[in-house]
Design a protein around this motif. Structure first.
Motif, PDB file in Angstrom:
ATOM      1  N   ASP A   1       0.845  -1.203   0.000  1.00  0.00           N
ATOM      2  CA  ASP A   1       0.000   0.000   0.000  1.00  0.00           C
ATOM      3  C   ASP A   1       0.877   1.248   0.000  1.00  0.00           C
ATOM      4  OD1 ASP A   1      -2.255   1.538  -0.013  1.00  0.00           O
ATOM      5  OD2 ASP A   1      -2.836   1.140   2.064  1.00  0.00           O
ATOM      6  N   LEU A   2       0.305   2.336  -0.522  1.00  0.00           N
ATOM      7  CA  LEU A   2       0.949   3.645  -0.514  1.00  0.00           C
ATOM      8  C   LEU A   2       0.032   4.587   0.261  1.00  0.00           C
ATOM      9  CD1 LEU A   2       3.054   5.756  -1.550  1.00  0.00           C
ATOM     10  CD2 LEU A   2       1.612   6.003  -3.588  1.00  0.00           C
ATOM     11  N   ILE A   3       0.507   5.096   1.391  1.00  0.00           N
ATOM     12  CA  ILE A   3      -0.297   5.976   2.246  1.00  0.00           C
ATOM     13  C   ILE A   3       0.280   7.390   2.187  1.00  0.00           C
ATOM     14  CG2 ILE A   3      -1.093   6.438   4.594  1.00  0.00           C
ATOM     15  CD1 ILE A   3      -0.893   3.445   5.146  1.00  0.00           C
ATOM     16  N   ILE A   4      -0.555   8.346   1.787  1.00  0.00           N
ATOM     17  CA  ILE A   4      -0.112   9.739   1.606  1.00  0.00           C
ATOM     18  C   ILE A   4      -0.870  10.647   2.560  1.00  0.00           C
ATOM     19  CG2 ILE A   4       0.062  11.672  -0.011  1.00  0.00           C
ATOM     20  CD1 ILE A   4       0.131   9.554  -2.272  1.00  0.00           C
TER      21      ILE A   4
ATOM     22  N   LYS B   1      -4.267  12.037  -4.917  1.00  0.00           N
ATOM     23  CA  LYS B   1      -4.322  11.519  -6.293  1.00  0.00           C
ATOM     24  C   LYS B   1      -3.244  12.166  -7.159  1.00  0.00           C
ATOM     25  CE  LYS B   1      -9.244  10.341  -6.347  1.00  0.00           C
ATOM     26  NZ  LYS B   1     -10.571  10.593  -6.989  1.00  0.00           N
ATOM     27  N   ASP B   2      -3.015  13.475  -6.968  1.00  0.00           N
ATOM     28  CA  ASP B   2      -1.958  14.168  -7.720  1.00  0.00           C
ATOM     29  C   ASP B   2      -0.588  13.570  -7.403  1.00  0.00           C
ATOM     30  OD1 ASP B   2      -3.829  15.982  -8.793  1.00  0.00           O
ATOM     31  OD2 ASP B   2      -3.649  17.279  -7.036  1.00  0.00           O
ATOM     32  N   ILE B   3      -0.334  13.341  -6.112  1.00  0.00           N
ATOM     33  CA  ILE B   3       0.951  12.771  -5.696  1.00  0.00           C
ATOM     34  C   ILE B   3       1.121  11.366  -6.264  1.00  0.00           C
ATOM     35  CG2 ILE B   3       2.363  12.078  -3.726  1.00  0.00           C
ATOM     36  CD1 ILE B   3       1.990  15.117  -4.018  1.00  0.00           C
ATOM     37  N   THR B   4       0.058  10.558  -6.176  1.00  0.00           N
ATOM     38  CA  THR B   4       0.114   9.190  -6.704  1.00  0.00           C
ATOM     39  C   THR B   4       0.368   9.188  -8.203  1.00  0.00           C
ATOM     40  OG1 THR B   4      -1.401   8.416  -4.979  1.00  0.00           O
ATOM     41  CG2 THR B   4      -1.139   7.006  -6.915  1.00  0.00           C
TER      42      THR B   4
END
Length: 269
Positions: free
Chosen positions: A40-43, A57-60
């Motif tokens: 998982d990627l948690i921002i 969403k922009d970072i992803t």
């Protein structure tokens, strides 16, 4: 004597066993991490009470463009430093930190830049100054209502300068940079007062490089002059607004002149 020697040998042996055990444990963790995949990627984004110019969403999307989808990739191939570098290249990011966990999670903490004032140069090009005094591009979808600075602004606000130059307001820069530094410091003084922040809509620089303040209410013009004695001038303006204007109304005066030491000179209709 033999007993003491035996104890020393035993102590050294025990310490070596502990170190070896730690090494085996670390090796096991590293091996497990190398063989695992990103789950998982948690921002997390800190906006600092500003308009939301970026989203998770922009970072992803930016990370996917650079590395492909991180979720599912072997953790041994995840470049944490590269992740932070890509995120920091976003024009609306102030800072970013990233780290991975042994159970396959990538965590990213992002701090968004905070626009402070909006500038228009002599060619009507526009951008923000952020709260650190750096040029900041306008967002294509979100416009923040801030104090506007316009008029004789000679600084280069081209897209190339805004996006590629690490500009920061400073008093020892070029004439144009010093010009921006003055309005940046003036805006900081204005923003110290919630009353003045609510009253002043625009800072205008005349062709003689004099400063004028345009209020949100009424049609009077505040002649500020230069940036000397800023705090004192704004204190006098506040006192005038709270005393005289409340008695006579906003339409009584054409101009409010703060250029004179410890004086507020007004002209009437």
């Amino acid at each position: 004597m033999r007993s003491k020697k035996f104890k020393r040998i035993l102590s050294v042996f025990l310490w070596l066993s502990v170190i070896a055990g730690i090494g085996v444990s670390l090796g096991s963790i590293t091996k497990k991490q190398d063989s695992s995949r990103c789950r998982d990627l948690i921002i997390n984004i800190e906006y600092r009470d500003a308009e939301q110019f970026i989203s998770d969403k922009d970072i992803t999307m930016g990370l996917n463009n650079a590395f492909g989808s991180l979720v599912g990739q072997p953790m041994s191939k995840v470049n944490v430093e590269g992740i932070m570098k890509v995120i920091k290249n976003n024009p609306y990011v102030e800072d970013a930190k990233a780290f991975s966990t042994i159970n396959g999670i990538i965590k990213v903490d992002v701090v968004q830049r905070k626009p402070f004032l909006r500038i228009f140069d002599t060619l009507n090009r526009s951008c923000y100054l952020d709260d650190k005094g750096r040029l900041m591009a306008l967002h294509p979808e979100h416009i923040t209502r801030l104090l506007i600075v316009s008029g004789n602004i000679r600084a280069n606000l081209s897209d190339e300068v805004i996006n590629t130059r690490n500009f920061r307001c400073r008093a020892d820069g070029s004439a144009a940079e010093a010009e921006l530094n003055k309005v940046f410091l003036l805006t900081k003084e204005i923003n110290k007062s919630s009353f003045l922040t609510a009253q002043i809509e625009q800072v205008y620089i005349t062709s003689q490089n004099k400063i004028e303040l345009i209020p949100k209410v009424g049609h009077n013009l505040v002649i500020f002059g230069d940036t000397s004695d800023m705090a004192e001038k704004l204190k006098n303006l506040t006192a005038f607004y709270m005393q005289a204007i409340q008695k006579t109304g906003w339409e009584r005066y054409d101009t409010i002149n703060l250029e004179y030491k410890n004086q507020v000179v007004c002209s009437k209709h």
